[in-house]
Design an enzyme around this catalytic site. Structure first.
Site, PDB file in Angstrom:
ATOM      1  N   ASP A 189      11.453  69.518  42.675  1.00 41.27           N
ATOM      2  CA  ASP A 189      11.769  69.698  41.315  1.00 41.27           C
ATOM      3  C   ASP A 189      10.782  70.539  40.612  1.00 41.27           C
ATOM      4  O   ASP A 189       9.575  69.995  40.861  1.00 41.27           O
ATOM      5  CB  ASP A 189      12.199  68.344  40.578  1.00 41.27           C
ATOM      6  CG  ASP A 189      13.201  67.671  41.078  1.00 41.27           C
ATOM      7  OD1 ASP A 189      14.298  67.564  40.438  1.00 41.27           O
ATOM      8  OD2 ASP A 189      12.837  66.802  42.217  1.00 41.27           O
TER       9      ASP A 189
ATOM     10  N   ARG B 290      12.166  58.264  29.769  1.00 37.33           N
ATOM     11  CA  ARG B 290      10.734  58.889  29.393  1.00 37.33           C
ATOM     12  C   ARG B 290      10.396  58.587  27.879  1.00 37.33           C
ATOM     13  O   ARG B 290       9.621  59.064  27.255  1.00 37.33           O
ATOM     14  CB  ARG B 290      10.518  60.418  29.477  1.00 37.33           C
ATOM     15  CG  ARG B 290      11.281  60.882  30.992  1.00 37.33           C
ATOM     16  CD  ARG B 290      10.156  60.346  32.219  1.00 37.33           C
ATOM     17  NE  ARG B 290      10.991  60.474  33.353  1.00 37.33           N
ATOM     18  CZ  ARG B 290      10.543  59.900  34.365  1.00 37.33           C
ATOM     19  NH1 ARG B 290       9.401  59.343  34.401  1.00 37.33           N
ATOM     20  NH2 ARG B 290      11.367  59.967  35.545  1.00 37.33           N
TER      21      ARG B 290
ATOM     22  N   ASP C 190      12.919  69.092  48.038  1.00 38.18           N
ATOM     23  CA  ASP C 190      13.074  68.060  46.789  1.00 38.18           C
ATOM     24  C   ASP C 190      12.007  68.390  46.077  1.00 38.18           C
ATOM     25  O   ASP C 190      11.608  67.508  45.113  1.00 38.18           O
ATOM     26  CB  ASP C 190      13.003  66.725  47.319  1.00 38.18           C
ATOM     27  CG  ASP C 190      13.671  65.553  46.282  1.00 38.18           C
ATOM     28  OD1 ASP C 190      14.459  66.222  45.444  1.00 38.18           O
ATOM     29  OD2 ASP C 190      13.605  64.609  46.346  1.00 38.18           O
TER      30      ASP C 190
ATOM     31  N   THR D 201      17.728  60.071  31.833  1.00 37.58           N
ATOM     32  CA  THR D 201      16.164  59.832  31.912  1.00 37.58           C
ATOM     33  C   THR D 201      15.375  60.192  30.707  1.00 37.58           C
ATOM     34  O   THR D 201      14.257  59.700  30.286  1.00 37.58           O
ATOM     35  CB  THR D 201      15.611  59.296  32.934  1.00 37.58           C
ATOM     36  OG1 THR D 201      15.398  60.877  33.674  1.00 37.58           O
ATOM     37  CG2 THR D 201      16.409  58.540  34.001  1.00 37.58           C
TER      38      THR D 201
ATOM     39  N   ARG E 257       5.333  70.692  41.581  1.00 40.46           N
ATOM     40  CA  ARG E 257       5.253  69.728  42.680  1.00 40.46           C
ATOM     41  C   ARG E 257       5.237  70.397  43.962  1.00 40.46           C
ATOM     42  O   ARG E 257       4.953  69.690  45.061  1.00 40.46           O
ATOM     43  CB  ARG E 257       6.770  68.988  42.536  1.00 40.46           C
ATOM     44  CG  ARG E 257       6.862  67.739  43.132  1.00 40.46           C
ATOM     45  CD  ARG E 257       8.029  67.049  42.615  1.00 40.46           C
ATOM     46  NE  ARG E 257       8.641  66.217  43.471  1.00 40.46           N
ATOM     47  CZ  ARG E 257       9.804  65.367  43.519  1.00 40.46           C
ATOM     48  NH1 ARG E 257      10.506  65.815  42.378  1.00 40.46           N
ATOM     49  NH2 ARG E 257      10.226  64.771  44.455  1.00 40.46           N
TER      50      ARG E 257
ATOM     51  N   ASN F 128      15.304  71.066  41.837  1.00 37.11           N
ATOM     52  CA  ASN F 128      15.701  71.341  43.259  1.00 37.11           C
ATOM     53  C   ASN F 128      17.246  71.606  43.240  1.00 37.11           C
ATOM     54  O   ASN F 128      18.181  70.964  42.601  1.00 37.11           O
ATOM     55  CB  ASN F 128      15.348  70.668  44.192  1.00 37.11           C
ATOM     56  CG  ASN F 128      15.896  69.154  44.053  1.00 37.11           C
ATOM     57  OD1 ASN F 128      15.103  68.584  43.282  1.00 37.11           O
ATOM     58  ND2 ASN F 128      16.969  69.038  44.739  1.00 37.11           N
TER      59      ASN F 128
ATOM     60  N   GLY G  55      20.031  64.377  38.782  1.00 34.01           N
ATOM     61  CA  GLY G  55      21.273  63.992  39.534  1.00 34.01           C
ATOM     62  C   GLY G  55      21.040  64.948  41.077  1.00 34.01           C
ATOM     63  O   GLY G  55      20.789  65.923  40.870  1.00 34.01           O
TER      64      GLY G  55
END
Lengths: 293, 540
Positions: B306, B132, B304, B176, B331, B261, B192
């Site tokens: 996040d 990013r 999933d 990232t 999300r 998550n 992760g």
């Protein structure tokens, strides 16, 4: 557009990959069919690509791992669980020592010398070959949890076949476009239950996968002066439409005021239905479709 | 009202200031809306990605022209991810752009697009899914390499100052995030989920890289929050990753961060409970790392989703009272507005259709429908498997009062593949069925979508979760991109399209704007190329 190729998507986002590389095909119910063979090939590709994406080490040897399983269970399973996921002893799938190991060079000394300070006895009677097999079993266990490209669905055919048939011929209105002796004849020999369950909901769902492409579509472009151009759609976005007409001539048209592109859409009804399915209806329909061998 | 730690920090800034002129004056970081600098991932601490610049406006945007392009030249395909893709938002400081792709940092002249230096990291593993960008403090840059290294570079030369190992890529942590400088801290988070590992957020010393504090995204045994897990072993499976930069309010001296998550991702049977502090928005003290409040967006997530999407900060008057607010398009498909002083919920409203939740409880927290958790034979969702949106930066315009997000409407079916009592890893997967990308403008007062634009495509079905970010300006412009390679300017009030530019790839980062030599620039990253636009191309 890059959605027709998996490689275009792969760079996009980790969880796109989770969804994209995760789906696993075979459920073992179609042992010798072409559907099964194709599914197995795709599974292999998925596992490899996910392995590369996750930056995992080498692929574990299944035979060696299988040998190791037989030793691990009675020798190590009492503390670490038969699957290595931990019991009174630690979870070995999340052990840095296991993850740093390649071919038993780190795991071996621990097995053979034990860790007396932590209550782990030495297994000095194990041969080097046996220790190597135990290490490979652990690497396979890590692989099966960590590499989601290896995941396999279990039995998804849980619905009621007769209820599925009734839905097909009734409320689901599938019969208005489809026939089990026509376009859907032997569909279950061509597609795995997992694929069937996806395409019964949306026929192009599986085209997200490797090498899949959307079928060509017809488009009619109505120009500002009312003239029409019809042909096979090449590209469409908010600004341009392009097509190839029946003579093979390529046309590119800017979508300015008064220009309209109408794309043939055979899936309107499928999209409408997406707001109406229940899990039971889906599973019943799958149970019916898998009978169409 | 400054808190004491910040006063100390100001003193440090002064001491630094007298020695030499720094590239990035740390005071810039505290400006509400810097226009000659883009000093952080989001342009300022609020996360609004709103610029007061008005040189480019609705009447002249149609003549916006390409000034230069810079294409990253690195070996392709990159391991596991095909071609390089710029997901970072470049920092722009004193005429120089600093940006990244995984393993690489670039410094490029913002006037000419010429490369000044290129830092090339040789990784020993890790995910190359994205990076990013960099963080900056004075003359120093901070970068996270994919294999868990936190690296500081000299901004003038690209020379490495030091490196610190902060996460183990063998444990499948991925690193990232664009590091974020706040006061005398550099904040770094991790991702992760392939192995069940716990998440954390760290503050590190900008000078030395040494750890100042670490906040764990799951409680440890006996700590508050542990009652939302069945046992310590389940908590150790972790999750709650912190892979996107958060936001910061200097007056409250609070950091706001989204957490990812819980793990295992889709198999929740081994972690019954709401699984704090995963899938939440948390407020932390930046000097101590102590949790001040939390709001959980997805209790016991199994999809999933996040909750790392930018917590956007702005102030507004509600019922005659001035309020300090925080808004997020999550999300999981919900749009949330919170009071950022205490985390109390004001709005919870879906911005895309969804069936995973049975509504919200009295505190505004969504109530998950257990029947919609992944099942062995497949559970049907009327929301895109990747969620209603993803990491791509949203924008809030105080002028329109609208929150802009690139959303996805869709349908999917989710399978449980590990039905054991103690699952590990993902434990399942989702099958996308049909989805469509839509730019939405959400009224923060009601949570209702005021206008939306469904991007036109050839096949109607659009997969993936690539991320065109959004930028708004005080001249009522909204810049973003579609999924067909077009950069687009919209009228922010009504969604009319005013300009577009066909790039080589689709927009893959959040666009930014700044003024340089009196010229307003728009800079956007699309695939492997950075594009700079201005009204009169500056070519001396």
């Amino acid at each position: 557009m890059n959605i027709s190729t998996r490689s275009g998507l792969a760079a996009v986002f980790v969880v796109a990959i989770a969804g994209a590389l995760g789906p696993a095909q075979s459920d073992g119910s179609n042992e010798n069919s072409s559907a099964s063979a194709q599914a197995q090939k795709q599974d292999g590709q998925r596992a490899l690509r996910t392995r590369e994406f996750l930056g995992l080490g080498r692929q574990p040897d299944p035979q060696l791992a299988s040998n190791g399983e037989k030793i691990f269970g009675p020798t190590c399973g009492f503390c670490h669980g038969a699957d290595g996921r931990g019991g009174t002893g630690p979870d070995l799938l999340r052990s840095t020592l296991v993850l740093d190991d390649d071919k038993g060079e780190l795991i071996g000394p621990v097995v053979q010398n034990g860790r007396p300070s932590r209550g782990m006895p030495a297994f000095s009677a194990l041969t080097e070959e046996q220790v190597r097999a135990i290490a490979e079993f652990l690497h396979m266990q890590v692989e099966l949890a960590e590499n989601r490209g290896t995941y396999r669905v279990q039995n998804i055919v849980t619905g009621n076949t007769r209820a599925g048939e009734a839905y097909f011929k009734g409320e689901g209105k599938c019969y208005t476009c489809h026939s089990v002796t026509g376009d859907l004849a032997h569909i279950a020999s061509k597609l795995s239950p997992l694929d069937l369950q996806a395409v019964e909901l949306y026929p192009e769902a599986r085209s997200y996968d490797f090498g899949g492409t959307h079928p060509p579509r017809q488009v009619t472009v109505i120009l500002a002066d009312g003239k029409k151009l019809t042909g096979s759609l090449k590209h469409l976005d908010d600004f341009y439409v392009s097509l190839e007409d029946e003579q093979g001539q390529y046309h590119s048209i800017a979508i300015t005021k008064g220009v309209k592109a109408v794309v043939e859409d055979k899936l309107v009804f499928h999209r409408k239905m997406l707001d109406h399915y229940s899990d039971r209806q889906i599973h019943d329909l799958t149970a019916y479709l898998v009978t169409l061998k | 009202m400054k808190s004491r730690p910040l006063m100390l920090w100001s003193l440090l800034v002064l001491l630094h200031g007298v020695s030499i002129a720094q590239l990035l004056d740390p005071h810039k970081l505290l400006e509400a809306e810097p226009t000659d600098t883009w000093p952080t991932y989001n342009g300022d601490y609020s996360g609004r990605r709103f610029s007061p610049l008005i040189q480019i406006h609705t009447s002249n945007v149609s003549s916006l022209a390409l000034t230069w392009m810079y294409r990253v030249k690195v070996a392709a395909p990159m391991r596991g991810v095909t071609n390089p893709e710029i997901k970072s938002t470049p920092l722009m400081v004193k005429g120089i752009l600093y940006f990244t792709i995984p393993d690489h940092v670039f410094a490029v002249d913002a006037r000419s697009g010429r490369e000044l230096w290129h830092y090339d990291w040789v990784d020993q593993g890790g995910h190359l899914v994205g990076n990013r960008g960099v963080g900056m403090y004075g003359d120093w840059l901070y970068f996270m390499a994919p294999d868990g290294w936190f690296i500081s570079l000299e901004a003038r030369t690209g020379n490495e100052r030091w490196r610190k190992k902060v996460a183990d890529e063998k444990m499948q942590y991925f690193t990232t995030m664009a590091p974020m400088a706040v006061g005398h801290h550099v904040l770094i988070g991790v991702g992760g989920d392939a192995i069940d590992v716990p998440g954390f957020l760290e503050a590190r010393d900008p000078e030395t890289g040494e750890l100042q504090w670490r906040w764990n995204t799951e409680p440890r045994k006996g700590e508050p929050g542990s009652e939302t897990w069945p046992n310590a072993a389940a908590m150790e499976h972790g999750g709650g990753m912190t892979w996107l930069p958060g936001t910061y309010d200097r007056d409250l001296n609070l950091l706001f961060w989204g957490t990812g998550n819980p793990n295992p991702v889709t198999a929740g049977q081994g972690r019954k409970g709401s699984n704090l502090w995963t899938c939440a928005i948390v407020a932390l003290n930046p000097d101590t790392g102590k949790l001040v409040w939390y709001f959980q967006a997805s209790p016991h997530d199994t999809h999933d989703w996040d909750n790392v999407e930018t917590p956007v900060l702005f102030d507004a008057t509600i019922d005659g009272k001035p309020r300090k607010l925080l808004a997020q398009a999550a999300r999981n498909g919900y749009f949330f507005v919170l009071d950022r002083t205490n985390g109390k919920n004001i709005i919870s409203k879906p911005f895309v259709p969804l069936n995973w939740s049975k509504g919200v409880d009295a505190s505004g927290r969504p109530i998950p429908d257990k029947a919609k958790e992944p099942t062995v034979d497949g559970s049907y969702l009327t929301i895109n498997w990747g969620g209603g949106t993803n990491w791509m930066p949203p924008s809030f315009s105080p002028q329109t009062g609208l929150f802009y997000v690139n959303a996805t409407r869709g349908y999917s079916i989710v399978y449980l593949t590990d039905a054991s009592d103690e699952p590990e890893g993902y434990g399942g997967f989702g099958q996308p069925l049909w989805s469509q990308h839509v730019l939405e403008a959400i009224d923060f007062r009601t949570g209702k979508v005021k206008w939306s634009h469904a991007y036109t495509t050839a096949d109607g079905t659009q997969g993936g979760n690539s991320g065109p970010g959004v930028l708004t300006t005080a001249s009522n412009l909204l810049f973003t991109g579609d999924y067909n390679g077009n950069l687009i300017a919209f009228n922010a009030s009504n969604g009319d399209i005013l300009w577009h530019f066909p790039a080589l790839h689709s927009l893959s980062n959040g666009p930014e704007t700044y003024i340089l030599d009196g010229q307003q620039y728009l800079v956007a990253g699309a695939g492997d190329t950075l594009y700079a636009f201005s009204l009169v191309p500056h070519r001396p």
